[in-house]
Scaffold this motif. Structure first.
Motif, PDB file in Angstrom:
ATOM      1  N   LEU A   1     -74.482 -61.293 109.758  1.00  0.00           N
ATOM      2  CA  LEU A   1     -73.779 -60.007 110.557  1.00  0.00           C
ATOM      3  C   LEU A   1     -74.525 -60.715 111.869  1.00  0.00           C
ATOM      4  O   LEU A   1     -73.722 -61.549 112.979  1.00  0.00           O
ATOM      5  N   ILE A   2     -75.560 -61.486 112.308  1.00  0.00           N
ATOM      6  CA  ILE A   2     -76.073 -61.923 112.986  1.00  0.00           C
ATOM      7  C   ILE A   2     -76.026 -62.992 113.234  1.00  0.00           C
ATOM      8  O   ILE A   2     -75.454 -63.690 113.820  1.00  0.00           O
ATOM      9  N   SER A   3     -76.020 -63.946 112.498  1.00  0.00           N
ATOM     10  CA  SER A   3     -75.583 -65.361 111.868  1.00  0.00           C
ATOM     11  C   SER A   3     -73.724 -65.961 112.603  1.00  0.00           C
ATOM     12  O   SER A   3     -73.158 -66.288 113.279  1.00  0.00           O
TER      13      SER A   3
ATOM     14  N   THR B   1     -72.101 -66.082 116.206  1.00  0.00           N
ATOM     15  CA  THR B   1     -71.568 -67.637 116.673  1.00  0.00           C
ATOM     16  C   THR B   1     -70.131 -67.355 116.321  1.00  0.00           C
ATOM     17  O   THR B   1     -70.364 -67.705 117.777  1.00  0.00           O
ATOM     18  N   SER B   2     -69.613 -66.772 116.248  1.00  0.00           N
ATOM     19  CA  SER B   2     -68.898 -65.869 116.855  1.00  0.00           C
ATOM     20  C   SER B   2     -68.035 -65.704 117.907  1.00  0.00           C
ATOM     21  O   SER B   2     -67.027 -66.072 119.203  1.00  0.00           O
ATOM     22  N   ILE B   3     -68.510 -64.883 118.415  1.00  0.00           N
ATOM     23  CA  ILE B   3     -69.002 -64.711 119.883  1.00  0.00           C
ATOM     24  C   ILE B   3     -69.414 -66.004 121.107  1.00  0.00           C
ATOM     25  O   ILE B   3     -68.335 -66.017 121.796  1.00  0.00           O
ATOM     26  N   SER B   4     -70.913 -66.137 120.686  1.00  0.00           N
ATOM     27  CA  SER B   4     -70.708 -67.046 121.463  1.00  0.00           C
ATOM     28  C   SER B   4     -69.325 -68.513 121.889  1.00  0.00           C
ATOM     29  O   SER B   4     -69.631 -68.765 123.270  1.00  0.00           O
TER      30      SER B   4
ATOM     31  N   LEU C   1     -76.864 -70.718 106.899  1.00  0.00           N
ATOM     32  CA  LEU C   1     -75.745 -71.403 107.197  1.00  0.00           C
ATOM     33  C   LEU C   1     -74.130 -71.498 106.942  1.00  0.00           C
ATOM     34  O   LEU C   1     -73.554 -71.921 107.794  1.00  0.00           O
ATOM     35  N   MET C   2     -74.838 -70.840 105.608  1.00  0.00           N
ATOM     36  CA  MET C   2     -72.742 -71.086 105.194  1.00  0.00           C
ATOM     37  C   MET C   2     -72.353 -69.502 106.738  1.00  0.00           C
ATOM     38  O   MET C   2     -70.864 -69.661 106.863  1.00  0.00           O
ATOM     39  N   ALA C   3     -73.462 -67.928 106.795  1.00  0.00           N
ATOM     40  CA  ALA C   3     -72.897 -67.744 107.621  1.00  0.00           C
ATOM     41  C   ALA C   3     -72.346 -67.941 108.970  1.00  0.00           C
ATOM     42  O   ALA C   3     -71.330 -67.692 109.216  1.00  0.00           O
TER      43      ALA C   3
ATOM     44  N   GLY D   1     -69.285 -67.552 111.203  1.00  0.00           N
ATOM     45  CA  GLY D   1     -68.997 -67.407 112.403  1.00  0.00           C
ATOM     46  C   GLY D   1     -67.610 -68.540 113.103  1.00  0.00           C
ATOM     47  O   GLY D   1     -67.346 -68.518 113.982  1.00  0.00           O
ATOM     48  N   ILE D   2     -68.456 -69.905 113.180  1.00  0.00           N
ATOM     49  CA  ILE D   2     -67.738 -71.132 113.617  1.00  0.00           C
ATOM     50  C   ILE D   2     -65.707 -70.372 113.350  1.00  0.00           C
ATOM     51  O   ILE D   2     -65.102 -71.021 113.700  1.00  0.00           O
TER      52      ILE D   2
END
Length: 368
Positions: free
Chosen positions: A185-187, A191-194, A264-266, A270-271
């Motif tokens: 969730l964090i990763s 990342t997606s929100i940022s 890294l996978m998460a 996210g990207i």
């Protein structure tokens, strides 16, 4: 009043025309009901069983047949010696080993009693306890029927032993699962929100015309979350080990390397979410619905995958936390090395590569 009903009618038409609203109103509740209804169960079925039969007489064959015909167990293999027990548990598929002593049937007939050992994999304590209970019940049922036929007292005393978690501590199961869920969730979500925030505010275009290359921009956005997620992983492992007493029998170096790979996978996921989402709310919604619920339900964190319907078992193969939880349990509880988790590691590497490739393609399409 007529105007009011006309307004309400217009709102109904507006809702029915919006596909996303209809999915939220009806699609998600139906999907959740089907998921919870089929996944949440207290029963165990088709658990893999290994048998070490030192007697190989008629009684042990009858007990084995009764266990396999119950629907709770599937025969995985027969073992040749007791040294194979721990080795087959480390492979991760077998959940229970049944050990019959030498001359089992003769001892039972001559002395009226015999011992059998039930060894369960308690890295998931609920499953281990249930399987041992099922096995004991089936053996007792067999004895009751035999006593009725032979008109003599007979007793088989099961000796239950739990591997990897003798005290049946539930925290042994929760720490790996919670670690996978938090890191995912964090990763992925942050990342997606940022990245989505930059696109939503219009600052992504400014960054793209800066001297930095697009790859450097993405790496710069995710690097802080990589470092912070690694810190989170260390904190979770430290608290689990020092406060709750969860053992770490394997290599710390391998454990952290696998954790960084999962992070890294998460981040790659996210990207990908940021490439698909139009704004921060959509990114957060996708992250919560598409990541948190599957992690809880389909990863083996809370409920055994073997209990699920076949379509959900197939779907669970696409859940990255499923493979990470297996890696964590193997290293932490079973003390295995890389040779026992290389398949799960390869799957996470492939997932990271696929997510990255799709995200790059989506970004290029959007920028064009």
């Amino acid at each position: 009043m007529k105007r009011f009903f006309g307004f309400v009618k217009k709102e109904f038409f507006h809702i029915f025309r919006d596909v996303r609203t209809m999915i939220i109103l009806f699609g998600i509740p139906i999907a959740q009901l089907l998921l919870f209804g089929t996944v949440i169960t207290n029963e165990i079925k088709d658990a893999h069983l290994a048998i070490y039969d030192q007697s190989k007489d008629e009684v042990t064959r009858e007990i084995t047949d009764k266990l396999l015909s119950s629907g709770y167990f599937v025969l995985n293999s027969y073992l040749d010696n007791d040294g194979d027990i721990e080795a087959i548990f480390k492979k991760g598929k077998v959940k229970e080993v049944l050990v019959f002593g030498p001359n089992f049937g003769q001892t039972l007939e001559r002395e009226g009693k015999a011992d059998v050992q039930i060894i369960a994999d308690a890295s998931d304590p609920n499953v281990g306890k249930l399987l041992a209970s099922y096995t004991t019940g089936i053996i007792n049922d067999y004895i009751l029927k035999e006593m009725g036929e032979l008109k003599m007292p007979m007793q088989i005393t099961p000796e239950v032993r739990m591997f990897y978690n003798e005290e049946l501590e539930s925290v042994y199961m929760f720490v790996p699962g919670i670690m996978a869920m938090i890191l995912m969730l964090i990763s992925a979500m942050m990342t997606s929100i940022s990245i989505t925030r930059e696109k939503e505010l219009g600052t992504m275009e400014i960054l793209l015309v800066s001297p930095l290359r697009p790859v450097q921009i993405i790496l710069g956005k995710v690097a802080p979350y990589l470092i912070l997620s690694v810190v989170n992983a260390v904190m979770i492992l430290g608290i689990g080990h020092l406060v709750f007493g969860v053992p770490i029998h394997g290599s710390w170096v391998l454990l952290m390397a696998e954790s960084i790979l999962f992070i890294l996978m998460a981040l790659c996921l996210g990207i990908l979410i940021s490439a698909v989402a139009k704004n921060q709310m959509v990114a957060m919604f996708i992250s919560l619905v598409a990541l948190m619920l599957p992690t809880i339900l389909l990863s083996g964190f809370m409920f055994p995958i073997e209990n699920m319907p076949v379509p959900l078992q197939v779907l669970s193969h696409l859940m990255p936390p499923r493979w990470f939880i297996v890696i964590l349990k193997n290293i932490m509880l079973k003390g295995t090395g890389f040779l026992f988790v290389w398949e799960e590691t390869l799957i996470l590497i492939i997932m990271a590569a696929v997510f990255t490739a799709i995200a790059v393609k989506k970004f290029k399409t959007r920028l064009e």
